[in-house]
Design a protein around this motif. Sequence first.
Motif, PDB file in Angstrom:
ATOM      1  N   HIS A  12       0.684  -1.321  -0.003  1.00  0.00           N
ATOM      2  CA  HIS A  12       0.165   0.030  -0.062  1.00  0.00           C
ATOM      3  C   HIS A  12       0.992   1.358   0.022  1.00  0.00           C
ATOM      4  CE1 HIS A  12      -3.578   2.189  -0.211  1.00  0.00           C
ATOM      5  NE2 HIS A  12      -3.694   2.508   1.207  1.00  0.00           N
ATOM      6  N   LEU A  13       0.775   2.187   1.018  1.00  0.00           N
ATOM      7  CA  LEU A  13       1.534   3.373   0.900  1.00  0.00           C
ATOM      8  C   LEU A  13       2.788   3.254   1.429  1.00  0.00           C
ATOM      9  CD1 LEU A  13      -1.180   5.785   2.666  1.00  0.00           C
ATOM     10  CD2 LEU A  13      -0.960   5.368   0.251  1.00  0.00           C
ATOM     11  N   GLY A  14       3.209   2.160   1.804  1.00  0.00           N
ATOM     12  CA  GLY A  14       4.653   1.967   2.253  1.00  0.00           C
ATOM     13  C   GLY A  14       5.041   2.438   3.433  1.00  0.00           C
ATOM     14  N   LEU A  15       4.018   2.600   4.381  1.00  0.00           N
ATOM     15  CA  LEU A  15       4.652   3.149   5.648  1.00  0.00           C
ATOM     16  C   LEU A  15       5.095   1.953   6.652  1.00  0.00           C
ATOM     17  CD1 LEU A  15       1.543   5.334   6.498  1.00  0.00           C
ATOM     18  CD2 LEU A  15       3.957   5.834   5.303  1.00  0.00           C
ATOM     19  N   ASP A  16       4.604   0.524   6.468  1.00  0.00           N
ATOM     20  CA  ASP A  16       5.255  -0.289   7.196  1.00  0.00           C
ATOM     21  C   ASP A  16       6.446  -0.740   6.445  1.00  0.00           C
ATOM     22  OD1 ASP A  16       2.605  -0.640   8.228  1.00  0.00           O
ATOM     23  OD2 ASP A  16       2.367  -2.567   8.232  1.00  0.00           O
ATOM     24  N   THR A  17       6.866  -0.744   5.387  1.00  0.00           N
ATOM     25  CA  THR A  17       7.941  -0.902   4.494  1.00  0.00           C
ATOM     26  C   THR A  17       8.737  -0.169   5.119  1.00  0.00           C
ATOM     27  OG1 THR A  17       6.314  -1.212   2.691  1.00  0.00           O
ATOM     28  CG2 THR A  17       8.652  -1.650   2.245  1.00  0.00           C
ATOM     29  N   LEU A  18       8.683   1.201   5.145  1.00  0.00           N
ATOM     30  CA  LEU A  18       9.656   2.131   5.495  1.00  0.00           C
ATOM     31  C   LEU A  18       9.928   2.164   7.032  1.00  0.00           C
ATOM     32  CD1 LEU A  18       8.339   5.077   3.315  1.00  0.00           C
ATOM     33  CD2 LEU A  18      10.488   3.695   2.839  1.00  0.00           C
ATOM     34  N   SER A  19       9.004   1.743   7.896  1.00  0.00           N
ATOM     35  CA  SER A  19       9.242   1.552   9.281  1.00  0.00           C
ATOM     36  C   SER A  19      10.370   0.658   9.387  1.00  0.00           C
ATOM     37  CB  SER A  19       8.056   1.057   9.866  1.00  0.00           C
ATOM     38  OG  SER A  19       6.907   1.911   9.925  1.00  0.00           O
ATOM     39  N   TRP A  20      10.411  -0.480   8.533  1.00  0.00           N
ATOM     40  CA  TRP A  20      11.339  -1.438   8.715  1.00  0.00           C
ATOM     41  C   TRP A  20      12.689  -0.812   8.031  1.00  0.00           C
ATOM     42  CZ3 TRP A  20      10.436  -5.151  11.861  1.00  0.00           C
ATOM     43  CH2 TRP A  20       9.254  -5.835  11.650  1.00  0.00           C
ATOM     44  N   ALA A  21      12.564  -0.131   7.217  1.00  0.00           N
ATOM     45  CA  ALA A  21      13.768   0.587   6.715  1.00  0.00           C
ATOM     46  C   ALA A  21      14.403   1.459   7.604  1.00  0.00           C
ATOM     47  CB  ALA A  21      13.603   1.622   5.588  1.00  0.00           C
ATOM     48  N   ARG A  22      13.570   2.224   8.634  1.00  0.00           N
ATOM     49  CA  ARG A  22      13.963   3.026   9.627  1.00  0.00           C
ATOM     50  C   ARG A  22      14.769   2.132  10.876  1.00  0.00           C
ATOM     51  NH1 ARG A  22       9.197   7.483  10.036  1.00  0.00           N
ATOM     52  NH2 ARG A  22      10.421   9.017   8.906  1.00  0.00           N
ATOM     53  N   LEU A  23      14.472   0.894  10.680  1.00  0.00           N
ATOM     54  CA  LEU A  23      15.124  -0.262  11.504  1.00  0.00           C
ATOM     55  C   LEU A  23      16.711  -0.711  11.049  1.00  0.00           C
ATOM     56  CD1 LEU A  23      11.976  -1.825  13.193  1.00  0.00           C
ATOM     57  CD2 LEU A  23      13.529   0.024  14.216  1.00  0.00           C
ATOM     58  N   GLY A  24      16.805  -0.255   9.723  1.00  0.00           N
ATOM     59  CA  GLY A  24      18.014  -0.934   9.401  1.00  0.00           C
ATOM     60  C   GLY A  24      17.885  -1.992   8.299  1.00  0.00           C
ATOM     61  N   ALA A  25      16.659  -2.246   7.635  1.00  0.00           N
ATOM     62  CA  ALA A  25      16.564  -3.219   6.795  1.00  0.00           C
ATOM     63  C   ALA A  25      16.829  -2.613   5.300  1.00  0.00           C
ATOM     64  CB  ALA A  25      15.132  -3.985   6.907  1.00  0.00           C
ATOM     65  N   GLU A  26      17.021  -3.567   4.397  1.00  0.00           N
ATOM     66  CA  GLU A  26      17.168  -3.074   3.098  1.00  0.00           C
ATOM     67  C   GLU A  26      15.726  -3.508   2.467  1.00  0.00           C
ATOM     68  OE1 GLU A  26      19.468  -4.060  -0.938  1.00  0.00           O
ATOM     69  OE2 GLU A  26      20.530  -4.539   0.957  1.00  0.00           O
ATOM     70  N   VAL A  27      14.943  -2.507   2.179  1.00  0.00           N
ATOM     71  CA  VAL A  27      13.647  -3.040   1.901  1.00  0.00           C
ATOM     72  C   VAL A  27      13.111  -2.724   0.475  1.00  0.00           C
ATOM     73  CG1 VAL A  27      12.910  -2.167   4.136  1.00  0.00           C
ATOM     74  CG2 VAL A  27      12.610  -0.433   2.309  1.00  0.00           C
ATOM     75  N   THR A  28      12.146  -3.452   0.082  1.00  0.00           N
ATOM     76  CA  THR A  28      11.437  -3.489  -1.044  1.00  0.00           C
ATOM     77  C   THR A  28      10.212  -3.822  -0.803  1.00  0.00           C
ATOM     78  OG1 THR A  28      13.222  -4.329  -2.418  1.00  0.00           O
ATOM     79  CG2 THR A  28      11.013  -4.589  -3.580  1.00  0.00           C
ATOM     80  N   GLY A  29       9.174  -2.841  -1.502  1.00  0.00           N
ATOM     81  CA  GLY A  29       7.858  -2.880  -1.305  1.00  0.00           C
ATOM     82  C   GLY A  29       6.884  -3.228  -2.752  1.00  0.00           C
TER      83      GLY A  29
END
Length: 262
Positions: free
Chosen positions: A59-76
């Motif tokens: 969706h809007l990527g807020l969960d995705t980017l929350s993981w990014a804030r914790l150091g993950a390399e993310v793809t949504g």
Amino acid sequence: MIDYLRINQANWNSRVPVHVASDYYDVAGFKAGGSALRAFELEEVGDVAGRRLAHLQCHLGLDTLSWARLGAEVTGLDFSDAAIEQARGIAAECGLPARFVTADVYDAPQALGETYDIVYTGVGALVWLPDLTRWAETVAALLRPGGFLYLAEFHPFTNVLDDDTGTRVVRDYFDRTPQVWEYPHTYTGDDVLEHQTSVQFDHGLGDVVSAVAAAGLRVEFLHEHDHTLFRRFATLVEADGYRVPDGAPRIPLMYSLRASAG
């Protein structure tokens, strides 16, 4: 079969501007440094720093980017191009590295072309998918050896209960007939949607676990939770989420599952 994908894409594209402006998603709060993740998710997923994480139906990527804030390399990944456009904009404004791809979830292995340490699926996702076996096979194809699926969802048991009290069984738990809904609003408020038709698919808890196991993933845990994210029934009270009142018999309102690849 009804063209659920086209119908739902139109419905979700029309939800995007409403959701972006809503208090429910609180995009401004996220941009200010907030997180969209729930405490139990953080505990159950664990440290994600340096790990590659794919978020299906982001969706809007807020969960995705929350993981990014914790150091993950993310793809949504999401089938709504309007949602992906917003996700990319939010990531850029927050200065968070992320990749966002527009595709149907069943096409994720081809669309992403990579494998991951973690495949994450957030709440309210599975009801939009007609085939859980194919979904689980998609997840397995995205996982590296030793990686895992983490799923957090609304408990399907809640769908059989009446909306007012949550105490009377009024629907058939085993009915797998596609549900076509005509509803002018989304769950964030009273704004009228341009495209109001949606198609949803109910899945039992056994359907989910069996699909995951059949795809060759090893279930590590299945946790049922006595709280949820919104007032699912009129009788729920707000207390670290929404729960049945003190003294009332509790029911499962959410669940979480973790399953690992060989």
